[in-house]
Design a protein around this motif. Structure first.
Motif, mmCIF file in Angstrom:
data_model
loop_
_atom_site.group_PDB
_atom_site.id
_atom_site.type_symbol
_atom_site.label_atom_id
_atom_site.label_comp_id
_atom_site.label_asym_id
_atom_site.label_seq_id
_atom_site.Cartn_x
_atom_site.Cartn_y
_atom_site.Cartn_z
ATOM 1 N N HIS A 281 0.842 -1.204 0.000
ATOM 2 C CA HIS A 281 0.000 0.000 0.000
ATOM 3 C C HIS A 281 0.876 1.253 0.000
ATOM 4 N N ALA A 282 1.833 1.287 -0.924
ATOM 5 C CA ALA A 282 2.690 2.463 -1.075
ATOM 6 C C ALA A 282 1.844 3.589 -1.665
ATOM 7 N N CYS A 283 1.526 4.571 -0.845
ATOM 8 C CA CYS A 283 0.479 5.536 -1.151
ATOM 9 C C CYS A 283 0.927 6.624 -2.135
ATOM 10 N N GLY A 284 0.033 6.983 -3.065
ATOM 11 C CA GLY A 284 0.275 8.115 -3.955
ATOM 12 C C GLY A 284 1.555 7.990 -4.753
ATOM 13 N N ASP A 285 2.426 8.995 -4.601
ATOM 14 C CA ASP A 285 3.673 9.061 -5.367
ATOM 15 C C ASP A 285 4.723 8.061 -4.903
ATOM 16 N N LEU A 286 4.488 7.372 -3.791
ATOM 17 C CA LEU A 286 5.545 6.549 -3.203
ATOM 18 C C LEU A 286 5.960 5.404 -4.130
ATOM 19 N N SER A 287 5.002 4.766 -4.786
ATOM 20 C CA SER A 287 5.354 3.675 -5.713
ATOM 21 C C SER A 287 6.178 4.204 -6.884
ATOM 22 N N VAL A 288 5.812 5.383 -7.386
ATOM 23 C CA VAL A 288 6.569 6.002 -8.481
ATOM 24 C C VAL A 288 7.982 6.334 -8.012
ATOM 25 N N THR A 289 8.096 6.852 -6.803
ATOM 26 C CA THR A 289 9.406 7.187 -6.227
ATOM 27 C C THR A 289 10.283 5.950 -6.129
ATOM 28 N N MET A 290 9.698 4.818 -5.753
ATOM 29 C CA MET A 290 10.452 3.567 -5.662
ATOM 30 C C MET A 290 10.974 3.135 -7.031
ATOM 31 N N LEU A 291 10.145 3.265 -8.060
ATOM 32 C CA LEU A 291 10.572 2.890 -9.412
ATOM 33 C C LEU A 291 11.710 3.787 -9.892
ATOM 34 N N ARG A 292 11.581 5.083 -9.627
ATOM 35 C CA ARG A 292 12.647 6.006 -10.048
ATOM 36 C C ARG A 292 13.936 5.741 -9.289
ATOM 37 N N ALA A 293 13.824 5.395 -8.004
ATOM 38 C CA ALA A 293 15.024 5.084 -7.214
ATOM 39 C C ALA A 293 15.734 3.855 -7.780
ATOM 40 N N MET A 294 14.957 2.879 -8.263
ATOM 41 C CA MET A 294 15.568 1.685 -8.856
ATOM 42 C C MET A 294 16.334 2.038 -10.124
ATOM 43 N N VAL A 295 15.766 2.923 -10.932
ATOM 44 C CA VAL A 295 16.432 3.347 -12.167
ATOM 45 C C VAL A 295 17.715 4.107 -11.855
ATOM 46 N N GLU A 296 17.686 4.935 -10.805
ATOM 47 C CA GLU A 296 18.809 5.813 -10.483
ATOM 48 C C GLU A 296 19.894 5.121 -9.654
ATOM 49 N N CYS A 297 19.540 4.044 -8.962
ATOM 50 C CA CYS A 297 20.490 3.419 -8.030
ATOM 51 C C CYS A 297 20.744 1.970 -8.425
ATOM 52 N N GLN A 298 21.962 1.671 -8.801
ATOM 53 C CA GLN A 298 22.301 0.323 -9.249
ATOM 54 C C GLN A 298 22.262 -0.692 -8.117
ATOM 55 N N ALA A 299 22.331 -0.240 -6.881
ATOM 56 C CA ALA A 299 22.254 -1.161 -5.748
ATOM 57 C C ALA A 299 20.867 -1.767 -5.609
ATOM 58 N N VAL A 303 12.011 -4.087 -7.383
ATOM 59 C CA VAL A 303 10.954 -3.377 -6.657
ATOM 60 C C VAL A 303 9.733 -4.287 -6.606
ATOM 61 N N VAL A 304 9.218 -4.505 -5.407
ATOM 62 C CA VAL A 304 7.973 -5.262 -5.225
ATOM 63 C C VAL A 304 7.014 -4.331 -4.503
ATOM 64 N N SER A 305 6.050 -3.795 -5.240
ATOM 65 C CA SER A 305 5.205 -2.748 -4.665
ATOM 66 C C SER A 305 3.738 -2.963 -4.995
ATOM 67 N N ILE A 306 2.896 -2.813 -3.990
ATOM 68 C CA ILE A 306 1.444 -2.783 -4.167
ATOM 69 C C ILE A 306 1.015 -1.343 -3.898
ATOM 70 N N GLY A 307 0.703 -0.611 -4.955
ATOM 71 C CA GLY A 307 0.346 0.795 -4.804
ATOM 72 C C GLY A 307 -1.071 0.972 -4.295
ATOM 73 N N CYS A 308 -1.394 2.177 -3.853
ATOM 74 C CA CYS A 308 -2.758 2.506 -3.452
ATOM 75 C C CYS A 308 -2.939 4.019 -3.521
ATOM 76 N N CYS A 309 -4.172 4.469 -3.321
ATOM 77 C CA CYS A 309 -4.491 5.909 -3.285
ATOM 78 C C CYS A 309 -3.933 6.626 -4.521
ATOM 79 N N TYR A 310 -4.274 6.107 -5.706
ATOM 80 C CA TYR A 310 -3.781 6.714 -6.937
ATOM 81 C C TYR A 310 -4.325 8.127 -7.128
ATOM 82 N N ASN A 311 -5.411 8.443 -6.430
ATOM 83 C CA ASN A 311 -5.949 9.804 -6.511
ATOM 84 C C ASN A 311 -5.006 10.821 -5.886
ATOM 85 N N LEU A 312 -4.062 10.347 -5.053
ATOM 86 C CA LEU A 312 -3.104 11.251 -4.409
ATOM 87 C C LEU A 312 -1.824 11.433 -5.223
#
Length: 404
Positions: A281-299, A303-312
């Motif tokens: 339940h990574a709320c709002g922008d949090l799931s997007v932030t996780m995806l971008r962090a994966m792209v930017e960080c080779q470590a 990402v295993v994420s169940i998003g929620c609150c897409y209205n936010l």
């Protein structure tokens, strides 16, 4: 009239953009719905813009048939234009068939949670944590990750199952210090249970994994990237030092300025740990932030994420802020698509919640769903005050009136 199966695909970027283009062209025809606030829809009689033949047909349909519309199920006696609308919407929606986890993750097994780990969880939460923890554990083994970062950990339900049941090193990050305290107290209680089991089995000297807890509001992908990098370079970092030093709402800039020695380099080359970012339940922008962090960080290897609150989700041109949750890809950005807050709110409304206003007239005001309250608000606006007359204490007067 049957739905044309398999017309659209996400196998390539070109096919994905073709699908998105078809969706946007379809939505343009019904902008008057998408941009309508629920209250305004009722107050301003915006349903009058709908085809009269549709209204005449649907107003006499049983609720059971209305509830089937989002699933793309139509009735034979409906107008052909209405059936085309429903079936096209179904065709353009993303398939919801449940994946076979054994096919996606061979060798994955779901371990039931014991009473100690599941304490405080309702049946829905227990089901989600049970499955997601198995997926995260299997994924971690598959990519060779040494640490799991639970982003938006809440009260630590997923964190503790990963740490104690699957024996994974876990870092829990949440913006709420209260959630951090609850996570820590639960972890200590669970630790006592596992220590007793180890002592009874003669393995008392082996300590169970204790999750590390960080209180931090993730403001950007760069901040999550730096946090992830710090975790993989400092396996035994001092959490109290970390919390007090920089990871809070007021010290993002301090971290950016003082930790230039922590560039996110290749984890394999630097000898640091590899990470999996997980979120339930990574709320709002949090799931997007996780995806971008994966792209930017080779470590970050997965990402295993169940998003929620897409209205936010924050949206380009609709909200102010450092980050934007939608759109994510350059391809969609180039199409200049704008959803708007009202359409995002509308997309997150359950149809049954709207119908509950009609079905639950025996309830008290406090028991109504948010949509039911909006219906009351709209009706009271019509009956209590003339059009365009809005007293300063309008909402308070409505609530007072409805409470009797």
């Amino acid at each position: 009239m049957e739905v044309e199966q398999g017309k659209y695909s996400c196998k390539t970027a070109a096919e994905t953009l073709e699908w998105i283009t078809a969706i946007t062209e379809f939505l343009k025809l019904y902008n008057f719905f998408l941009e309508a606030n629920v209250v305004d829809f009722l107050k301003d009689r915006q349903w009058e813009a709908v085809d009269k033949e549709w209204i005449h047909c649907l107003e006499s349909e049983p609720v059971e048939h209305l509830l089937l519309i989002p699933s793309g199920i139509v009735q034979d006696h409906w107008p052909s234009s209405l059936k085309k609308f429903v079936l096209t919407a179904k065709l353009l929606s993303y398939p919801r068939q449940q994946a076979n986890l054994q096919t996606v993750l061979p060798g994955m097994s779901i371990t039931p949670l014991n009473n100690v780990l599941s304490q405080g969880m309702n049946p829905k939460k227990k089901h989600e944590v049970e499955i997601l923890s198995s997926i995260v554990s299997c994924t971690s083994r598959h990519v060779g990750a040494h640490t799991v970062v639970d982003v938006g950990a809440g009260q630590g339900y997923l964190t503790q199952v990963l740490a104690f049941q699957y024996q994974l090193p876990v870092v829990a990050i949440d913006a709420s210090s209260h959630h951090g305290a609850v996570t820590n107290m639960r972890a200590e209680r669970i630790k006592k249970h596992y220590m007793a089991k180890l002592h009874k089995s003669g393995l008392g000297k082996e300590l169970p994994n204790m999750p590390k807890i960080i209180t931090s509001r993730i403001l950007s992908s760069s901040m999550l990237r730096e946090l992830s990098n710090y975790c993989c370079q400092h396996d035994e970092f001092d959490v109290k030092y970390l919390n007090g030093k920089c990871f809070s709402d007021s010290c993002d800039a301090s971290f950016e300025a003082n930790d230039q020695s922590l560039p996110c380099s290749d984890a394999n080359a630097s000898g640091g740990s590899m990470l999996v970012l997980a979120g339930l339940h990574a709320c709002g922008d949090l799931s997007v932030t996780m995806l971008r962090a994966m792209v930017e960080c080779q470590a970050v290897k997965a990402v295993v994420s169940i998003g929620c609150c897409y209205n936010l989700l924050s949206e380009d041109g609709c909200e102010t802020g450092s980050g934007t949750g939608f759109p994510v890809s350059e391809g969609v950005k180039s199409m200049a698509i704008s959803l708007g807050k009202n359409s995002r709110d509308l997309a997150c409304q359950a149809l049954m919640h709207g119908l509950s206003f009609k079905l639950s007239m025996g309830q008290t005001f406090d028991q109504f769903t948010p949509n039911g309250i909006k219906c009351f608000r709209s009706l009271s606006h019509q009956s209590l005050w003339p059009e365009k007359v809005k007293p300063a204490n309008y909402l308070a007067e409505v609530v007072k009136y409805l409470r009797g």
